[in-house]
Scaffold this active site. Structure first.
Site, PDB file in Angstrom:
ATOM      1  N   LYS A 165      10.115  -4.130  13.597  1.00 33.24           N
ATOM      2  CA  LYS A 165      10.380  -3.507  12.083  1.00 33.24           C
ATOM      3  C   LYS A 165      11.530  -2.398  12.374  1.00 33.24           C
ATOM      4  O   LYS A 165      12.449  -1.851  11.830  1.00 33.24           O
ATOM      5  CB  LYS A 165       9.048  -2.930  11.454  1.00 33.24           C
ATOM      6  CG  LYS A 165       8.325  -3.898  11.002  1.00 33.24           C
ATOM      7  CD  LYS A 165       7.127  -3.351  10.060  1.00 33.24           C
ATOM      8  CE  LYS A 165       6.296  -4.380   9.543  1.00 33.24           C
ATOM      9  NZ  LYS A 165       5.164  -3.677   8.958  1.00 33.24           N
ATOM     10  N   HIS A 217      -2.011 -38.350  11.290  1.00 36.29           N
ATOM     11  CA  HIS A 217      -0.878 -39.273  11.455  1.00 36.29           C
ATOM     12  C   HIS A 217       0.578 -38.324  12.118  1.00 36.29           C
ATOM     13  O   HIS A 217       1.514 -38.930  12.049  1.00 36.29           O
ATOM     14  CB  HIS A 217      -0.280 -39.792  10.185  1.00 36.29           C
ATOM     15  CG  HIS A 217      -1.307 -40.800   9.565  1.00 36.29           C
ATOM     16  ND1 HIS A 217      -1.397 -42.082   9.752  1.00 36.29           N
ATOM     17  CD2 HIS A 217      -2.480 -40.538   8.890  1.00 36.29           C
ATOM     18  CE1 HIS A 217      -2.314 -42.745   9.156  1.00 36.29           C
ATOM     19  NE2 HIS A 217      -3.013 -41.725   8.647  1.00 36.29           N
ATOM     20  N   GLY A 277      -4.796  -4.898   6.126  1.00 35.54           N
ATOM     21  CA  GLY A 277      -3.843  -5.951   5.114  1.00 35.54           C
ATOM     22  C   GLY A 277      -4.743  -7.378   5.133  1.00 35.54           C
ATOM     23  O   GLY A 277      -4.660  -7.924   4.262  1.00 35.54           O
ATOM     24  N   ARG A 278      -4.776  -7.862   6.503  1.00 35.27           N
ATOM     25  CA  ARG A 278      -5.443  -9.164   6.606  1.00 35.27           C
ATOM     26  C   ARG A 278      -6.688  -9.242   6.206  1.00 35.27           C
ATOM     27  O   ARG A 278      -7.386 -10.444   6.038  1.00 35.27           O
ATOM     28  CB  ARG A 278      -5.080  -9.605   7.955  1.00 35.27           C
ATOM     29  CG  ARG A 278      -5.905  -8.666   9.107  1.00 35.27           C
ATOM     30  CD  ARG A 278      -5.304  -9.058  10.518  1.00 35.27           C
ATOM     31  NE  ARG A 278      -5.869  -8.179  11.395  1.00 35.27           N
ATOM     32  CZ  ARG A 278      -5.443  -6.948  11.885  1.00 35.27           C
ATOM     33  NH1 ARG A 278      -4.310  -6.479  11.239  1.00 35.27           N
ATOM     34  NH2 ARG A 278      -5.851  -6.126  12.795  1.00 35.27           N
ATOM     35  N   GLU A 287      -3.372 -11.448  14.500  1.00 34.18           N
ATOM     36  CA  GLU A 287      -3.049 -10.325  14.272  1.00 34.18           C
ATOM     37  C   GLU A 287      -4.157  -9.239  14.827  1.00 34.18           C
ATOM     38  O   GLU A 287      -3.735  -8.267  15.165  1.00 34.18           O
ATOM     39  CB  GLU A 287      -2.738  -9.882  12.890  1.00 34.18           C
ATOM     40  CG  GLU A 287      -1.971  -8.467  12.657  1.00 34.18           C
ATOM     41  CD  GLU A 287      -1.295  -8.424  11.174  1.00 34.18           C
ATOM     42  OE1 GLU A 287      -0.106  -8.731  11.247  1.00 34.18           O
ATOM     43  OE2 GLU A 287      -1.888  -8.040  10.388  1.00 34.18           O
ATOM     44  N   LYS A 310       0.702  -1.209   0.067  1.00 34.30           N
ATOM     45  CA  LYS A 310       0.209   0.128   0.068  1.00 34.30           C
ATOM     46  C   LYS A 310       0.746   1.269  -0.272  1.00 34.30           C
ATOM     47  O   LYS A 310       0.691   2.124  -0.934  1.00 34.30           O
ATOM     48  CB  LYS A 310      -1.061   0.057   1.039  1.00 34.30           C
ATOM     49  CG  LYS A 310      -1.884   1.185   1.240  1.00 34.30           C
ATOM     50  CD  LYS A 310      -2.686   1.165   2.388  1.00 34.30           C
ATOM     51  CE  LYS A 310      -3.730   0.426   2.482  1.00 34.30           C
ATOM     52  NZ  LYS A 310      -4.574   0.351   3.912  1.00 34.30           N
ATOM     53  N   GLU A 331      10.516  -5.510   3.499  1.00 34.93           N
ATOM     54  CA  GLU A 331      10.556  -6.687   2.733  1.00 34.93           C
ATOM     55  C   GLU A 331      10.234  -6.578   1.395  1.00 34.93           C
ATOM     56  O   GLU A 331      11.028  -7.252   0.664  1.00 34.93           O
ATOM     57  CB  GLU A 331       9.970  -7.964   3.391  1.00 34.93           C
ATOM     58  CG  GLU A 331      10.424  -8.301   4.839  1.00 34.93           C
ATOM     59  CD  GLU A 331       9.747  -7.430   6.053  1.00 34.93           C
ATOM     60  OE1 GLU A 331       9.618  -7.534   7.186  1.00 34.93           O
ATOM     61  OE2 GLU A 331       9.053  -6.251   5.551  1.00 34.93           O
TER      62      GLU A 331
END
Length: 544
Positions: free
Chosen positions: A509, A389, A272-273, A358, A211, A217
């Site tokens: 960050k 399993h 964002g999520r 979050e 955005k 990153e």
């Protein structure tokens, strides 16, 4: 009556009633509940928006459910739902509205923010996205050398990656198989190298999803992608033919070399999520096409309408949210398992990790007070039957109770012999086994040696939700995601926390930005971190 927001949640009479009720039923066994009520499965199941939810194997009674609903009413859950849909700035710490519901609203259904219909803007963006996608699919958009685009690499992180990856994998059955789709999020160079190792730069399109266009990153990977492309194609003019942006920072997008006509934005009222159905979903639309993407949006909207209009006692997200709160806050269940019995949903648990943790991983209420109760459980999971399993052993016989959601479909997209019947048989069997277990008496009837019985006993009383739908379609995926979005909202609304900020993400960050130059070389200035961090930095300098 005193507002629930002005006092501690645990001081409410409705909370106290639930606490007393918990003490009276905490040792009640699910087998006893089913034995006492032959119609329990019917009583505690509900359908809505094309999904079926069986929650009868939770440790509740009708009285439990009534008391949970009373708590939700005291916390004004209905009013808070209305506030979100009405565009009120319920993200209080950032003074923002929360309108991801507008991303999937039909064009005929306006959603207003400060007097402006944001749905109109959403559909303008969707139309531009669809036009772009059609150009890629029909070959009219070509790369710098005149070749058609065969490869798409989405570069993002967090919600700009998890949503697109999950949806691509979930809807792979509907995807354009002649194209290759890759996703890069990790700052670890291995992620980029492996994603691009076998790709032809002249046939590759990068989607840069950020955005602000400043995310460390994402922009580091974006710069690496640009270098990778230019090392093969040479001219910087190639950037405009091989990069598009999902961003709102026009200046930085142009500075990177991307034509602003190929920039797709979204409002600051989209977290964002919660953004996979916004322009962030451009890679999804490229994979499955505009028609299927719009079908997914319609599924989202159908669940939105169910959440908005259905009474709480029949409302799927409300029921799931209340059950999770009941298990978390009264039974002390610190984790929740998400187990889709559908291979295409293999990334769904990872997606829900961010969506849930979050959102509700908070220790402070809206009023700024420290909570005196647990908030979000840890969310985790893998597809069935693989999990049976590995970690199912702990769920069946471990010392911690782990409530679980089992998700399945009546019809397989890939019918193959009796595979699907075996798959669903396992899903239903696990729900039964977790609820009712295997008693010492049953083992003795089987002739099991007495010394082995303690090792083979499964106590049961492990709660599950079973969620079923007809088949996994784009619309069904939208419904499932919206179901969990709203369930998360329900829990946060009752806990009195802001489910839409994420300040805890920022600290690491900020500190990383301080440490990056210190790793490159010594500045001659003493390090000012704690002794452990200083030692780690010095060790790195020594080794490299």
């Amino acid at each position: 009556m005193t507002s629930a927001n002005s006092v501690s949640l645990t001081s409410l009479s409705e909370w106290s009633e639930l606490s007393r009720h918990y003490e009276s039923i905490k040792k009640t066994n699910l087998r006893a509940l089913f034995d006492a009520d032959p119609s329990r499965a019917e009583t505690f199941s509900v359908q809505g928006a094309g999904l079926f939810l069986d929650y009868s194997k939770n440790r509740i009674t009708s009285e439990t459910f009534e008391k949970l609903l009373a708590l939700s009413k005291r916390c004004d859950l209905t009013g808070k739902i209305a506030a979100m849909f009405n565009g009120e700035k319920i993200n209080q710490t950032e003074k923002r509205a929360v309108l991801h519901i507008a991303l999937r609203a039909p064009s005929s259904q306006p959603v207003f923010l400060d007097g402006i219909d944001v749905v109109k803007e959403v559909h303008e963006t969707l139309s531009r996205m669809a036009t772009f996608v059609r150009r890629i699919h029909d070959g009219s958009w070509k790369g710098q050398t005149g070749k058609i685009i065969k490869n798409v690499v989405n570069i993002g992180i967090g919600g700009s990656d998890l949503g697109p990856v999950m949806a691509y994998e979930a809807l792979k059955f509907y995807s354009h198989r002649e194209m290759t789709f890759r996703f890069v999020s990790n700052i670890d160079g291995t992620d980029f190298v492996e994603a691009t190792r076998d790709l032809d730069p002249s046939e590759t399109l990068f989607i840069l999803s950020s955005k602000t266009f400043t995310t460390l990153e994402t922009m580091t990977n974006a710069s690496t992608a640009r270098d990778w492309l230019l090392s093969s194609l040479g001219s910087r003019e190639a950037i405009a033919r091989h990069f598009v942006a999902v961003s709102t920072n026009r200046a930085e997008v142009m500075k990177f070399g991307i034509d602003p006509e190929n920039m797709f934005g979204f409002g600051d009222w989209v977290g964002g999520r919660y953004s996979m159905d916004s322009a962030i979903g451009l890679s999804i639309m490229l994979a499955v096409g505009p028609v299927h993407f719009y079908e997914m949006l319609a599924g989202f909207h159908e669940m939105d309408e169910h959440f908005k209009k259905t009474p709480p006692e029949k409302n799927l997200p409300v029921i799931m949210g209340l059950l999770s709160l009941w298990e978390n806050n009264f039974f002390g269940s610190a984790t929740r398992g998400i187990f889709p019995y559908e291979q295409y949903l293999k990334r769904f648990p990872a997606y829900l990790q961010q969506l849930t943790m979050e959102s509700n991983g908070k220790h402070t209420t809206m009023t700024g007070n420290r909570v005196n109760y647990d908030t979000c459980p840890v969310i985790w999971g893998e597809p069935g039957t693989n999990g049976q399993h590995s970690f199912y052993q702990l769920i069946h016989q471990g010392t911690r109770i782990i409530p679980s959601d089992l998700i399945g479909f009546f019809h397989s997209l890939n019918p193959l012999g009796n595979h699907h019947q075996i798959l669903l048989a396992n899903m239903f069997a696990q729900s039964e086994a977790l609820a009712f277990g295997l008693s010492p008496e049953a083992l003795r009837k089987q002739g099991i040696a007495e010394e082995l019985i303690p090792h083979k006993v499964c106590e049961g009383n492990r709660p599950t939700n079973v969620i079923l739908a007809d088949r996994l379609t784009p619309a069904t995926l939208g419904k499932l995601v919206a179901l969990y979005e709203h369930s998360v909202f329900v829990q946060g609304a009752i806990w009195g926390i802001d489910s839409f900020d994420q300040w805890g993400v920022e600290l690491g960050k900020v500190l990383a930005q301080r440490i990056i130059p210190e790793l490159k070389e010594s500045t001659g200035k003493p390090l000012v971190h704690d002794s452990s961090t200083n030692a780690l930095i010095e060790l790195y300098r020594e080794k490299v």
